[in-house]
Write a protein that holds these residues in place. Structure first.
Motif: not given
Lengths: 434, 470
Positions: A4, A10-11, A306, A308, A310-312, A318, A333, A337-338, A342, A345-346, B23, B26-27, B31, B35, B42, B46
């Motif tokens: 957990l 990451k959050y 990057i 795959t 995503g933002w989260m 993982k 970088f 991001a991965e 994102g 990373a931003f 950036f 892209y996201l 993307k 992907i 990857r 998933y």
């Protein structure tokens, strides 16, 4: 419970990064009414500790490696002491810069622990050694206070170092970059960044001395020529732009910037025509699909990572950042991001920009032309390096093989950046001493 | 100096901002193009966190779904067994069809961010997004039944959108049991049941290619094509030792251009062929995607058209009647029929209509995309009129119906030295004046296109117009 924590790391890191970013900009842009009010800087330090704790714990839980835990305590005390030294000993130094460097180093260490734990100890030792060195620099900068002799000396040292690399280094990834010194690969051009800025600043500080400016230009041409012969075009671009911006400050004509753009254009054209490795990098930048298993592999893997994530982000362990070639150096970088997302990373992009702006603002408040030039020179080098690295990783520009400041694995890069940082803090303080 | 430093700050702020926006762009928008690539390793990670979504027909029937039993074991089920074997594809033994095309969407999950975090924390798998296809179960069934035991393929398109309504390839297999059947399938030499002939089949176009020859003739004789006349004697002696014969030994007598097409007169078309400008003809075929990648993501094989300036008249004559080195896939031929039906505008064929999350909310919507305008409306209308004549007076008579007027072109393509052993082709669309559906059918070794392929097309059209009149 352990899983957990790994999954939610990451959050937590993301939240800490967002808070840190806002707080950093707050520190950069607000004039302090009360010099003793350091709420924002304390908040930043807390964010660094949060990221450091969560990141290290996640890695330690996943690997069940006790050494990571010991390393965590070392990191913790190191940042604490580092911060305290600046706070107490160099009262007037910029704490937001110290915090940014701490944050960047922390993220670099965590990602390296995650991707290649074998390298992290060496990485930490180099950081420790050069942090100590950088701490004794600030009081020493007074000795560097400008003289033409020092400038010329810097030029000669820089040219000699680059020549040694040109003569003795072997090609790696299309360029001559480093020679092994006592088991550590020594990348001279990383340190030449420092001598180069000191050289330009020393020669440009008096705009009426046309001879000095011409001499600086000559030295610049020699530097770049050797780098081009070594095919280290990324570094040519970094030094070239630092020269350009410093010259722009010295002679105060916008024509310089226009000339610079033209020079970069012509240079890029010839590089594309005559250097095979430049041509491949530009070609895969334009269309990574054409050779997805060959030359386009790296940038495609980076974009997959990057995208795959995503933002989260995928969360620690993982993702599969190890599929990106040279991920610990040039493509770190993408790994951040991965797995961390994102948004994190931003935030990094914004934090780098905050660093650049702060250094430039320090330059504006600096006491002498020479110091202004030095600070702007370092700021430019730092900024261009970030642009070349992140831009290359996200396919904003063709990739150039430049490290990401304070995060990438690579002894020479970290060492030179820490020395540069010591100089920035040292010169930044001089104005207040006067 | 400080003024200059301000300029430098501005320059870096601008560059960093551009980079940051790039950036984000892209996201946000780009993307998925990357992907979803098959090279992205990857994606398999998933599926460890997501229960694969379903594939639905345009009317909401489940064509493929993943069921999870009480032990958490997942199994991919294809309720229609063989019916969608090639179009939907399978996941065991490698991803094919829509399972491959839409893999990325089905292993992605657009749950709300809170449900995502909740699932993450509780260790539950997320629910993958569903793909709604353009495929229509009734038409697919009609095409499947109509082809019967023949080997061959059938593609049904919507001309004005490029939606793929049905796609059948025979022989077929059962995707539910492919794992067990794998060895048996591969033990038979020459077993092509896994091949999607609709997109990967390579055939001589035969007389269906006369549509292209006619179009080129129209372009070279825009003002006087109506005065074209030819007297068919059943044999056209092109060169000293080479003659062209009409199919089935027929003698057509005096024909103008439209009746040449209606009767599919080989002699007349070989005569037309050797008069054409080879370079321009090649250019036209290239515009119509011969030797090019067929647009749309279905992975069509490239069609081939070769004609060079120094080719002999014999080669040119053969090429003009769709023999020679020319090859085409059923999908490409359907696309040509649809282009004529759509007034000369080729639409990019597509099979994924939209992607929905587990609650049925659309998360990605695919709009029809125009590929290019390849013919003027006049040219398309002219060819269409001739294709109507194929049905009313020519080789496509089996398509005559009371409830709709079809336009068509038949073909009987030789594939060996045996002139009687031919693949039966038909291109058709209806209603001729406002086409809603375009079809291409190939029946391997089916003999005459008019006799074998036309009735298959008719059964599909009957079902379609019966359905829509309901």
């Amino acid at each position: 419970m352990g899983q957990l924590l790994i999954d939610s790391a990451k959050y937590i890191i993301m939240i800490a990064m967002v808070v840190f970013t806002f707080s950093a900009y707050h520190s950069v842009f607000t004039k302090k009414t009360d010099p003793d009010d350091s709420t924002a800087e304390k908040l930043q330090l807390v964010c660094v500790f949060v990221v450091q704790f969560i990141g290290n714990i996640a890695v330690a839980l996943h690997t069940s490696d006790g050494r990571i835990l010991s390393l965590y305590f070392l990191q913790f005390f190191f940042v604490l002491v580092y911060n305290a030294i600046f706070l107490k000993a160099y009262k007037s130094s910029s704490m937001v810069l110290v915090n940014i460097v701490s944050m960047l180093l922390t993220i670099g260490i965590i990602m390296l622990e995650r991707i290649n734990p074998e390298l992290v100890f060496k990485h930490c030792i180099i950081i420790a050694v050069f942090v100590v060195i950088s701490l004794i620099i600030p009081p020493a900068v007074k000795l560097l206070e400008s003289s033409d002799v020092i400038a010329v000396l810097c030029a000669i040292v820089g040219i000699l170092a680059l020549t040694v690399i040109l003569v003795f280094a072997n090609y790696e990834r299309g360029a001559k970059l480093s020679i092994p010194v006592g088991g550590i690969s020594f990348q001279a051009s990383e340190f030449v960044k420092i001598t180069f800025v000191l050289m330009c600043a020393g020669l440009f500080k008096d705009k009426n001395k046309k001879g000095n400016i011409a001499l600086g230009t000559l030295f610049m041409i020699v530097h770049i020529a050797i780098l081009v012969l070594s095919r280290d075009l990324g570094m040519s671009l970094i030094l070239g732009s630092a020269y350009l911006f410093m010259l722009f400050m010295a002679v105060d004509t916008f024509a310089i910037l226009a000339l610079g753009v033209i020079a970069v254009g012509i240079g890029s054209f010839f590089a594309y025509r005559f250097f095979a490795h430049v041509k491949t990098r530009v070609d895969v930048w334009l269309n990574p699909w054409q050779d997805i298993t060959g030359d386009g592999y790296q940038i495609a893997q980076s974009l997959f990572a990057i995208g795959t994530g995503g933002w989260m982000g995928s969360g620690f362990y993982k993702g599969i950042p190890e599929t990106i070639p040279i991920v610990t150096k040039d493509f770190i970088f993408a790994a951040i991001a991965e797995e961390l997302g994102g948004i994190t990373a931003f935030c990094l992009i914004l934090i780098y920009l905050a660093f650049v702006i702060k250094v430039m603002l320090m330059a504006m408040g600096a006491a002498s032309e020479y110091i202004k030039l030095v600070l702007v020179g370092f700021g430019c080098i730092f900024a261009v390096q970030v642009i070349l690295n992140i831009g290359g990783v996200i396919k904003f520009i063709p990739s150039t093989g430049i490290t990401l400041p304070f995060i990438s694995y690579g002894g020479s890069s970290i060492a030179s950046l820490l020395i540069m940082f010591g100089l920035i803090q040292g010169f930044g303080n001089l104005k207040r001493i006067k | 100096m400080n003024k200059n430093i301000r300029v430098i700050i501005c320059i870096f702020v601008v560059i960093f901002t551009m980079m940051g926006l790039y950036f984000c762009n892209y996201l946000l928008f780009k993307k998925d193009d990357y992907i979803s690539s098959a090279h992205n390793k990857r994606l398999s990670s998933y599926s460890e966190h997501v229960v694969r979504g379903s594939i639905l027909s345009s009317d909401g029937e489940k064509l493929a779904e993943t069921v999870v039993d009480e032990f958490g074991e997942e199994k991919r089920i294809y309720p229609y067994n063989n019916l969608f074997a090639h179009s939907v594809g399978h996941v065991e033994k490698g991803y094919t069809g829509i399972e491959a095309l839409g893999n990325f969407y089905m292993v992605s999950s657009h749950e709300s961010i809170f449900k995502k975090i909740a699932d993450d924390v509780s260790g539950k798998k997320r629910t993958g997004d569903n793909i709604v296809t353009t495929l229509n179960v009734r038409l697919q069934q009609a095409a499947y039944d109509a082809l019967g035991d023949y080997r061959g393929a059938c593609v049904v398109l919507e001309p004005d959108t490029g939606r793929i309504l049905a796609m059948v390839s025979k022989p077929d297999f059962n995707p539910n049991t492919i794992e067990q059947d794998w060895e048996a399938i591969n033990s038979i030499q020459g077993n092509d049941c896994l091949l999607n002939k609709a997109t990967r089949g390579v055939y001589a176009p035969g007389s269906t290619f006369k549509v292209m020859t006619t179009l080129e003739y129209l372009r070279e004789h825009p003002d006087n094509y109506q005065s074209y006349l030819y007297n068919c004697t059943g044999e056209n002696n092109i060169m000293q030792d080479y003659s062209v014969h009409c199919y089935g030994g027929l003698v057509h007598g005096v024909l103008d251009l439209e009746h040449s097409l209606a009767q599919s007169c080989n002699c007349s078309f070989s005569n037309i062929g050797i008069s054409l400008n080879k370079e321009r003809f090649s250019g036209l075929c290239s515009d119509f995607l011969f030797n090019k990648t067929i647009p749309g993501s279905y992975g069509c094989v490239k069609s081939q058209f070769v004609l060079s300036a120094d080719d002999s008249d014999a080669v040119t004559a053969q090429t003009a009647i769709g023999q020679g080195k020319t090859t085409i896939s059923p999908m490409h031929n359907a696309l040509i029929a649809a282009t004529i039906a759509n007034g000369g505008v080729m639409m990019t064929p597509y099979v994924i209509d939209r992607v929905e999350n587990y609650k049925g909310k659309t998360v990605v919507d695919f709009e029809p995309k125009m590929y290019d305008k390849l013919m003027s409306a006049d040219e398309a209308a002219c060819i269409k009129d001739m294709m109507k004549l194929v049905v009313s007076e020519g080789t496509g008579a089996r398509l005559i119906s009371e409830s709709y007027q079809a336009a068509a072109k038949t073909g009987s393509a030789q594939f060996s030295s045996d002139v009687d052993d031919t693949h039966a082709w038909i291109l058709a669309f209806a209603p001729a004046d406002a086409p809603k559906i375009a079809i291409s059918v190939i029946v391997e070794r089916g003999g005459s296109g008019g006799e074998t392929a036309a009735p298959i097309a008719k059964r599909i059209l009957d079902v379609y117009f019966d359905e829509t009149s309901d």
